[in-house]
Design a protein around this motif. Structure first.
Motif, PDB file in Angstrom:
ATOM      1  N   ASP A  23      53.818  45.696  45.804  1.00 45.94           N
ATOM      2  CA  ASP A  23      52.666  45.102  46.484  1.00 45.94           C
ATOM      3  C   ASP A  23      51.468  46.041  46.357  1.00 45.94           C
ATOM      4  OD1 ASP A  23      50.779  44.051  48.207  1.00 45.94           O
ATOM      5  OD2 ASP A  23      52.221  43.619  49.811  1.00 45.94           O
ATOM      6  N   VAL A  24      50.362  45.549  45.760  1.00 45.70           N
ATOM      7  CA  VAL A  24      49.204  46.425  45.539  1.00 45.70           C
ATOM      8  C   VAL A  24      48.317  46.532  46.778  1.00 45.70           C
ATOM      9  CG1 VAL A  24      49.153  46.046  43.051  1.00 45.70           C
ATOM     10  CG2 VAL A  24      47.815  44.545  44.555  1.00 45.70           C
ATOM     11  N   LEU A  25      48.652  45.811  47.827  1.00 49.36           N
ATOM     12  CA  LEU A  25      47.796  45.836  49.017  1.00 49.36           C
ATOM     13  C   LEU A  25      48.508  46.419  50.235  1.00 49.36           C
ATOM     14  CD1 LEU A  25      46.113  42.343  48.570  1.00 49.36           C
ATOM     15  CD2 LEU A  25      45.095  44.586  48.137  1.00 49.36           C
ATOM     16  N   SER A  72      42.297  44.943  39.514  1.00 49.14           N
ATOM     17  CA  SER A  72      42.446  43.642  38.890  1.00 49.14           C
ATOM     18  C   SER A  72      41.497  42.629  39.521  1.00 49.14           C
ATOM     19  CB  SER A  72      43.885  43.162  39.075  1.00 49.14           C
ATOM     20  OG  SER A  72      44.151  43.012  40.453  1.00 49.14           O
ATOM     21  N   SER A  73      41.355  41.490  38.867  1.00 52.27           N
ATOM     22  CA  SER A  73      40.558  40.412  39.438  1.00 52.27           C
ATOM     23  C   SER A  73      41.080  40.011  40.814  1.00 52.27           C
ATOM     24  CB  SER A  73      40.589  39.183  38.522  1.00 52.27           C
ATOM     25  OG  SER A  73      39.686  39.339  37.473  1.00 52.27           O
ATOM     26  N   GLY A  74      42.396  39.976  40.923  1.00 48.89           N
ATOM     27  CA  GLY A  74      42.974  39.596  42.202  1.00 48.89           C
ATOM     28  C   GLY A  74      42.576  40.564  43.306  1.00 48.89           C
ATOM     29  N   TYR A  92      33.414  36.379  42.134  1.00 50.65           N
ATOM     30  CA  TYR A  92      34.444  36.591  43.154  1.00 50.65           C
ATOM     31  C   TYR A  92      34.118  35.891  44.470  1.00 50.65           C
ATOM     32  CZ  TYR A  92      36.274  39.842  39.839  1.00 50.65           C
ATOM     33  OH  TYR A  92      36.791  40.378  38.687  1.00 50.65           O
ATOM     34  N   ARG A 150      36.499  33.820  39.571  1.00 50.39           N
ATOM     35  CA  ARG A 150      37.622  34.696  39.266  1.00 50.39           C
ATOM     36  C   ARG A 150      38.535  34.850  40.475  1.00 50.39           C
ATOM     37  NH1 ARG A 150      37.274  34.289  34.240  1.00 50.39           N
ATOM     38  NH2 ARG A 150      36.010  35.664  32.946  1.00 50.39           N
ATOM     39  N   ALA A 192      41.634  33.568  42.910  1.00 56.62           N
ATOM     40  CA  ALA A 192      42.883  32.825  42.743  1.00 56.62           C
ATOM     41  C   ALA A 192      43.258  32.148  44.056  1.00 56.62           C
ATOM     42  CB  ALA A 192      43.996  33.747  42.261  1.00 56.62           C
ATOM     43  N   ASP A 250      41.316  29.488  47.442  1.00 57.47           N
ATOM     44  CA  ASP A 250      40.332  28.427  47.672  1.00 57.47           C
ATOM     45  C   ASP A 250      39.187  28.852  48.586  1.00 57.47           C
ATOM     46  OD1 ASP A 250      42.176  27.018  46.238  1.00 57.47           O
ATOM     47  OD2 ASP A 250      43.177  26.228  48.023  1.00 57.47           O
ATOM     48  N   MET A 296      46.022  40.050  40.219  1.00 58.92           N
ATOM     49  CA  MET A 296      45.825  38.638  39.935  1.00 58.92           C
ATOM     50  C   MET A 296      47.161  37.983  39.640  1.00 58.92           C
ATOM     51  SD  MET A 296      43.351  36.856  37.173  1.00 58.92           S
ATOM     52  CE  MET A 296      44.206  37.433  35.739  1.00 58.92           C
ATOM     53  N   ARG A 317      50.015  38.890  40.568  1.00 55.98           N
ATOM     54  CA  ARG A 317      50.833  38.757  41.757  1.00 55.98           C
ATOM     55  C   ARG A 317      50.389  37.565  42.570  1.00 55.98           C
ATOM     56  NH1 ARG A 317      51.302  39.918  46.583  1.00 55.98           N
ATOM     57  NH2 ARG A 317      49.110  40.449  46.787  1.00 55.98           N
ATOM     58  N   LEU A 318      49.068  37.454  42.700  1.00 58.55           N
ATOM     59  CA  LEU A 318      48.543  36.325  43.471  1.00 58.55           C
ATOM     60  C   LEU A 318      48.945  35.015  42.818  1.00 58.55           C
ATOM     61  CD1 LEU A 318      45.022  37.654  44.394  1.00 58.55           C
ATOM     62  CD2 LEU A 318      46.931  37.210  45.932  1.00 58.55           C
ATOM     63  N   TYR A 319      48.828  35.022  41.494  1.00 59.13           N
ATOM     64  CA  TYR A 319      49.198  33.800  40.801  1.00 59.13           C
ATOM     65  C   TYR A 319      50.644  33.437  41.062  1.00 59.13           C
ATOM     66  CZ  TYR A 319      45.100  32.792  37.962  1.00 59.13           C
ATOM     67  OH  TYR A 319      43.863  32.415  37.541  1.00 59.13           O
ATOM     68  N   GLY A 327      45.150  42.478  35.751  1.00 60.69           N
ATOM     69  CA  GLY A 327      43.780  42.960  35.668  1.00 60.69           C
ATOM     70  C   GLY A 327      42.954  42.311  34.591  1.00 60.69           C
ATOM     71  N   ASP A 378      41.379  39.131  32.348  1.00 58.05           N
ATOM     72  CA  ASP A 378      40.909  37.784  32.626  1.00 58.05           C
ATOM     73  C   ASP A 378      40.860  36.963  31.355  1.00 58.05           C
ATOM     74  OD1 ASP A 378      40.323  37.721  35.394  1.00 58.05           O
ATOM     75  OD2 ASP A 378      38.683  39.110  34.997  1.00 58.05           O
TER      76      ASP A 378
END
Lengths: 597, 236
Positions: free
Chosen positions: A221-223, A267-269, A294, A304, A306, A308, B1, B3-5, B178, B180
């Motif tokens: 988990d990155v968070l 990352s984008s996330g 974002y 970008r 993921a 809503d 990303m 992970r979220l996906y 990371g 896109d």
């Protein structure tokens, strides 16, 4: 020859012991990781998470964590949460962890954290420093991403020229009272990136590459990594000061986000998450930069995210005035001065000075972006409404973003713009708020240096690399570059006859012609064999054989100390050789921050 | 990303029940009445997501390639009857609803298939609304098109689609954290019986184009442009 049986046995046992094949007392000991790491430094009362990881299916029966000999849960008055996870895919190991969230160390002094696990003890040492009396009301931290002494020197010469062997002018930082050196190394590497370096400045804790506001753990988990509190978070929690963040990058990028964000990667996330953390956390009073992508829910083309969440709507609901162009920014300041401002001027990173002002065809859809000087002064105008003071971080992001693709003119132009932003803030402080500490630094280096000049006419007339090299002049033959400022805008016109022989010392295969590129550079392109020379970039340049791994498309960060300049009350802290994490303490001391409240 | 996906995938899978082997990997899109913009009549007020949810879900199965030559308006993306209204449906519904009235200048095409290039997809980026879709792209919803590009490295072998990109990608952005996807991509859905081999060569795809945000429920990939391929041609 025949040896006595006992001797053979002893020799065999000794060999097995050496090879680690025999069970011994320490066999049950398991690898232990304690976060924060050893040598961590704190202010008393600063919030952090303590995480102890053990590489085992479960915490050993004798597992115990103590702080200066006292049971950790008793010491903190808080219970730990136990978790476990799998580390690695090919040769997975299980990790069990105990985590105390949101704890603090109450008094200045030395602390030893001891962990007993599997019969062995592991220790880390921490230090807590005494808060200082406040001497400054405001702090402005200017960070030029990837700025180095050689870049400053080159930009200064290009801007002012040389007369009688002396530079014909000076940058804002040239007259600062204090100049120091900053060590930028990471917890996990000798090298560093913009995330853990800006995080060190904002939290007082060195970190791992790509991480911000955390100590990197081994969990997937990155968070969830153990957090450390940022200066802005402490100020929000214990004062009524205002907070501002200005950048020329995407505002969720590493340097700006380090003011408020906590996460393991870039990352984008994670960036999408940092946009949320800003709002749900400290809610900076001013946020300016790029990064619209974002803010849209994922269903919007060009988003970008993921999820809503409509972040524009959420920022608006939280009371932010939102502006999307230089014109809208000026209009907002000219009417009722907003109390909270979100300025988003680009989809991702804002364009560099050279493209905003000279090669405007490169701007695409974003033709009305404010410059760094205007954004800095707009932020100061808004933040200085607060009689309790403010903390403002201003980043010139694109020195780094242009040094990566080896584009000296785009990088140096943004360095010059950065100096004008500092000059404007210095002038504002002198006239309005002399109790303002201004700290100017970089987060890490790049391997750029000037070693002579290039005769452009001769270079371009040459028919091969040997001929082009003849056009490179060194020592006395170098003479002077012929950059001029005929339009008087304070920036050199780069398309001169004699230009800097300036290169970056690490690079992919590429070609270099030392001349300003009308479009941003892309020195290498991908191929089946990694990155190779881009035939469209500096096609008339000298072939430079790559000295990086083929997977690296651009230059990378370098090891050197970066400079720090400081002026105003509390500046004397910075005039020496320091760790990057010390910048946090220097700013906190100047503001008299006591995280105990 | 990533992970979220994958969290999103898990949620979607949970919401979707058993995946079918049809074109069920396209998330359902709003079961609203189609607003015919072809006659350029004033657009009725866009239905809200709440309104659309109380409507029965039409049991529309994927249509074979449309060769409707008459000028026509945007069509809905095919629905999947197996997908209950969930998060993904709302996402798609919201965008599809928001998008359709923006067909300001419907373009009719004499040719079929209609040629389109990736650089014709968008008409700028609005900082408050995102990428602006070109009239040509919007007008091609439901039409048979032909487009050239590169096959991105496949996400995984058994997928029923691949990603067509304007530029050749050396790696799969979805597969590495990371990274896109670029803007200019299209999801290419293959016929059920088709198999295809990854190729580095440029390729030309012919098939029916569908416009509108949708989430592939197997991978969580959000797409705006999908093509149901009739023909794949490697350009050597």
């Amino acid at each position: 020859m025949k040896y006595p049986r006992i001797l053979v046995l002893v020799a065999a046992l000794a060999t097995m012991l050496i090879l680690g094949l025999l069970p011994v007392a320490a066999q049950d000991a398991v690898p232990v990781t304690i976060l924060p790491v050893t040598n961590a430094e704190f202010l008393p009362g600063a919030h952090f998470d303590l995480r102890v990881e053990v590489q085992a299916e479960a915490l050993p029966e004798d597992f115990a964590v103590s702080i200066n000999g006292q049971d950790a849960s008793e010491f903190f008055g808080a219970e730990a949460v136990d978790e476990n996870w799998q580390l690695g895919d090919e040769n997975p190991v299980m990790v069990s962890a105990s985590t105390w969230r949101g704890v603090s160390l109450p008094e200045a002094g030395d602390y030893t954290v001891s962990v007993m696990a599997g019969g062995a003890e592991t220790n880390v040492d921490w230090t807590v420093y005494e808060p200082q009396e406040a001497v400054a009301k405001n702090v402005i931290l200017f960070i030029a991403d990837g700025m180095t002494i050689p870049e400053i020197t080159a930009a200064r010469v290009a801007t002012f020229g040389i007369e009688g062997g002396k530079v014909n002018g000076e940058f804002a930082t040239d007259s600062f009272d204090e100049i120091g050196l900053v060590h930028t190394n990471s917890v996990d590497s000798v090298m560093m990136d913009s995330a853990n370096t800006a995080s060190a400045m904002n939290t007082g804790h060195k970190g791992s590459v790509n991480a911000t506001g955390i100590y990197a753990d081994s969990s997937p988990d990155v968070l969830d990594d153990p957090r450390v509190e940022t200066l802005a978070e402490i100020l929000r929690r214990t004062t009524d000061m205002s907070i501002g963040v200005v950048t020329t990058s995407d505002y969720t990028d590493a340097t700006p986000a380090s003011v408020w964000a906590h996460g393991r990667d870039r990352s984008s996330g994670s960036r999408a998450t940092y946009a949320v953390q800003a709002l749900e956390g400290i809610q900076p009073d001013v946020l300016m930069g790029g990064g619209a992508q974002y803010l849209f829910p994922q269903s919007t083309e060009g988003s970008r995210r993921a999820d809503d969440r409509d972040m524009y709507a959420e920022y608006e609901a939280a009371g932010y005035t939102i502006v999307n162009s230089a014109t809208e920014l000026n209009d907002a300041l000219a009417s009722d001065m907003p109390e909270k401002l979100l300025g988003i001027f680009h989809r991702s990173d804002m364009n560099v000075w050279l493209d905003r002002n000279v090669y405007t065809d490169n701007l695409g859809d974003f033709t009305d972006q404010p410059g760094l000087v205007d954004m800095t002064m707009a932020a100061i105008d808004i933040l200085s409404q607060n009689p309790e003071g403010f903390y403002l971080e201003v980043e010139a992001a694109s020195l780094d973003k242009q040094m990566h693709p080896l584009d000296q003119e785009r990088a140096l132009s943004d360095l010059i713009e950065f100096q004008y932003a500092i000059a404007a803030a210095v002038e504002w402080a002198a006239q309005n708020a002399p109790d303002t500490l201004i700290v100017v630094t970089a987060d890490h280096g790049h391997g750029y240096e000037v070693y002579g000049t290039v005769d452009v006419t001769a270079f371009n007339a040459a028919e091969d690399d040997m001929g082009r090299r003849q056009a490179i002049r060194t020592y006395g033959a170098a003479g002077f570059p012929t950059y001029t400022d005929s339009d008087g805008d304070g920036f050199p016109e780069w398309d001169a006859d004699i230009v800097f022989a300036g290169v970056v010392n690490n690079h992919p295969d590429y070609t270099e012609n030392f001349q300003v590129s009308e479009t941003p550079r892309v020195p290498a392109i991908s191929s089946d064999n990694g990155y190779v020379d881009n035939p469209d970039d500096d096609p008339n340049g000298i072939v430079m054989s790559g000295d990086l791994a083929p997977s690296d498309s651009t230059g990378v960060h370098t090891l050197q100390d970066v400079p720090v300049f400081a002026e105003g009350p509390g500046a004397e802290f910075f005039g020496r050789s320091i760790e990057q994490s010390d910048i946090f303490f220097g700013m906190a001391y100047a503001l008299g921050v006591d995280p105990r409240g | 990303m990533k992970r979220l996906y994958f969290a999103g995938i898990a949620l979607l899978l949970a919401a979707c029940g058993t995946a079918t082997d049809q074109h069920s990997s396209i998330t359902a899109i709003p079961p609203e009445e189609l607003t015919a913009a072809a006659d350029m009549a004033p657009s009725p007020a866009a239905p809200t997501v709440e309104e659309t949810q109380v409507l029965p879900t039409p049991t529309l199965t994927i249509a074979p390639t449309l060769t409707d030559t008459a000028p026509r308006a945007a069509t809905p993306t095919p629905l999947n009857v197996d997908l209950p209204a969930g998060n993904a449906r709302e996402i798609a519904a919201a965008t599809d609803t928001a998008m359709r009235p923006e067909v300001q200048h419907l373009i009719t095409f004499d040719e079929s298939p209609v040629s389109i290039r990736f650089d014709e997809f968008y008409n700028g980026y609005n900082l408050r609304t995102g990428l602006v879709l070109s009239d040509k792209l919007l007008s091609l919803d439901g039409q048979t098109v032909q487009i050239a590009g590169y096959m991105a490295p496949p996400l995984k072998p058994e997928l029923d689609y691949f990603v067509l990109t304007r530029i050749r990608l050396a790696f799969c952005p979805f597969c590495s954290t990371g990274a896109d996807w670029p803007d200019d991509i299209a999801l290419i859905y293959l016929n059920n019986d088709d198999t295809t081999v990854a190729t580095d060569h440029p390729m030309r795809v012919t098939g029916r184009m569908e416009i509108g945000a949708s989430i592939d429920h197997e991978t969580g990939m959000v797409s705006l442009v999908r093509i149901y391929a009739d023909n794949l041609e490697i350009i050597q």
